[in-house]
Write a protein that holds these residues in place. Structure first.
Motif, mmCIF file in Angstrom:
data_model
loop_
_atom_site.group_PDB
_atom_site.id
_atom_site.type_symbol
_atom_site.label_atom_id
_atom_site.label_comp_id
_atom_site.label_asym_id
_atom_site.label_seq_id
_atom_site.Cartn_x
_atom_site.Cartn_y
_atom_site.Cartn_z
ATOM 1 N N LEU A 53 124.541 0.207 19.190
ATOM 2 C CA LEU A 53 125.838 0.867 19.088
ATOM 3 C C LEU A 53 125.704 2.387 19.168
ATOM 4 C CD1 LEU A 53 127.483 -1.202 16.223
ATOM 5 C CD2 LEU A 53 128.099 -1.236 18.633
ATOM 6 N N ALA A 54 124.688 2.917 18.515
ATOM 7 C CA ALA A 54 124.507 4.373 18.479
ATOM 8 C C ALA A 54 123.666 4.867 19.644
ATOM 9 C CB ALA A 54 123.857 4.782 17.169
ATOM 10 N N GLY A 55 122.634 4.130 19.992
ATOM 11 C CA GLY A 55 121.711 4.596 21.015
ATOM 12 C C GLY A 55 120.770 5.648 20.452
ATOM 13 N N LYS A 61 121.754 12.590 16.919
ATOM 14 C CA LYS A 61 122.925 13.375 16.506
ATOM 15 C C LYS A 61 123.276 13.087 15.041
ATOM 16 C CE LYS A 61 127.382 14.650 18.461
ATOM 17 N NZ LYS A 61 128.376 14.350 19.475
ATOM 18 N N ALA A 62 123.178 11.837 14.627
ATOM 19 C CA ALA A 62 123.462 11.479 13.230
ATOM 20 C C ALA A 62 122.415 12.082 12.299
ATOM 21 C CB ALA A 62 123.496 9.960 13.077
ATOM 22 N N LEU A 63 121.165 12.095 12.723
ATOM 23 C CA LEU A 63 120.115 12.698 11.897
ATOM 24 C C LEU A 63 120.328 14.209 11.775
ATOM 25 C CD1 LEU A 63 116.865 10.809 12.937
ATOM 26 C CD2 LEU A 63 118.271 10.481 10.914
ATOM 27 N N ALA A 123 128.997 2.473 8.769
ATOM 28 C CA ALA A 123 129.626 3.043 9.969
ATOM 29 C C ALA A 123 130.215 1.960 10.854
ATOM 30 C CB ALA A 123 128.606 3.873 10.755
ATOM 31 N N SER A 124 129.564 0.804 10.911
ATOM 32 C CA SER A 124 130.046 -0.287 11.762
ATOM 33 C C SER A 124 131.132 -1.111 11.084
ATOM 34 C CB SER A 124 128.888 -1.204 12.132
ATOM 35 O OG SER A 124 127.904 -0.491 12.816
ATOM 36 N N GLY A 125 131.223 -1.019 9.771
ATOM 37 C CA GLY A 125 132.212 -1.802 9.041
ATOM 38 C C GLY A 125 133.390 -0.976 8.581
ATOM 39 N N ASP A 126 133.243 -0.381 7.401
ATOM 40 C CA ASP A 126 134.357 0.341 6.773
ATOM 41 C C ASP A 126 134.843 1.531 7.601
ATOM 42 O OD1 ASP A 126 134.197 -1.451 4.705
ATOM 43 O OD2 ASP A 126 133.007 -0.134 3.412
ATOM 44 N N TYR A 143 132.090 7.339 15.382
ATOM 45 C CA TYR A 143 131.094 6.405 14.852
ATOM 46 C C TYR A 143 129.820 7.154 14.449
ATOM 47 C CZ TYR A 143 127.677 2.651 14.695
ATOM 48 O OH TYR A 143 126.685 1.805 14.296
ATOM 49 N N ILE A 144 129.369 8.079 15.281
ATOM 50 C CA ILE A 144 128.141 8.831 15.002
ATOM 51 C C ILE A 144 128.333 9.753 13.802
ATOM 52 C CG2 ILE A 144 126.517 10.518 15.947
ATOM 53 C CD1 ILE A 144 126.307 7.625 17.064
#
Length: 165
Positions: A53-55, A61-63, A123-126, A143-144
């Motif tokens: 989902l994130a790749g 980017k999330a880190l 992130a994938s749920g709530d 998402y990210i």
């Protein structure tokens, strides 16, 4: 363990006063550029369905969003030195004398992997459900950002003393 320059080893010996070159503590971990290498390591350890989902770019980017929490996480078992380099930021992790460096680093990476798995679930749920209810659609950037926020929250939650959670 990654390779490092001799000057970095000499600096670590001086900083840690490990003049006897106690071998279990003599080799720092070397990440350059640290965000990209930590992201690559975590991408390999991430749950298969979530990481798609994130790749790899999304995880980097999330880190970046959770960079200070990651540094604090590594400070639990290592002396952390971050400095600029030609290709980004260099991070050296000098193992503390309390435990064997390989075991303490494996434990730190395992705790980081578990926090990442919980962040992916959030992130994938709530977070995705909230975005769908609010906007009616989910964007990759949202998402990210939710993944970075959740990872930072997980790492700072685990850093707090047990009685104050």
């Amino acid at each position: 363990m990654r390779q490092y320059a001799l000057t970095d080893l000499i600096a670590w010996i001086k900083a840690s006063r490990n003049y006897a070159l106690d071998l279990p503590n003599a080799i720092p971990l070397y990440y350059n550029p640290w965000l990209r290498q930590v992201a690559r390591d975590l991408y390999a350890l991430a749950p298969e369905g979530y990481k798609r989902l994130a790749g790899a770019a999304g995880l980097r980017k999330a880190l970046r969003e959770a960079r200070s929490a990651i540094k604090e996480h590594f400070k639990k078992s290592n002396e952390v030195e971050v400095r600029p380099s030609r290709v980004g930021e260099l991070m050296l992790l000098y193992p503390k004398r309390a435990s064997p460096p390989a075991k303490s680093h494996e434990a730190a990476v395992e705790a980081l992997r578990e926090a990442l798995a919980r962040a992916f679930k959030y992130a994938s749920g709530d977070a995705a459900r909230e975005a769908l209810e609010h906007k009616g659609y989910l964007e990759w950037d949202d998402y990210i950002k939710a993944l970075g926020y959740a990872l930072r929250r997980e790492l700072t939650k685990n850093a707090s003393p047990r009685g104050t959670q």
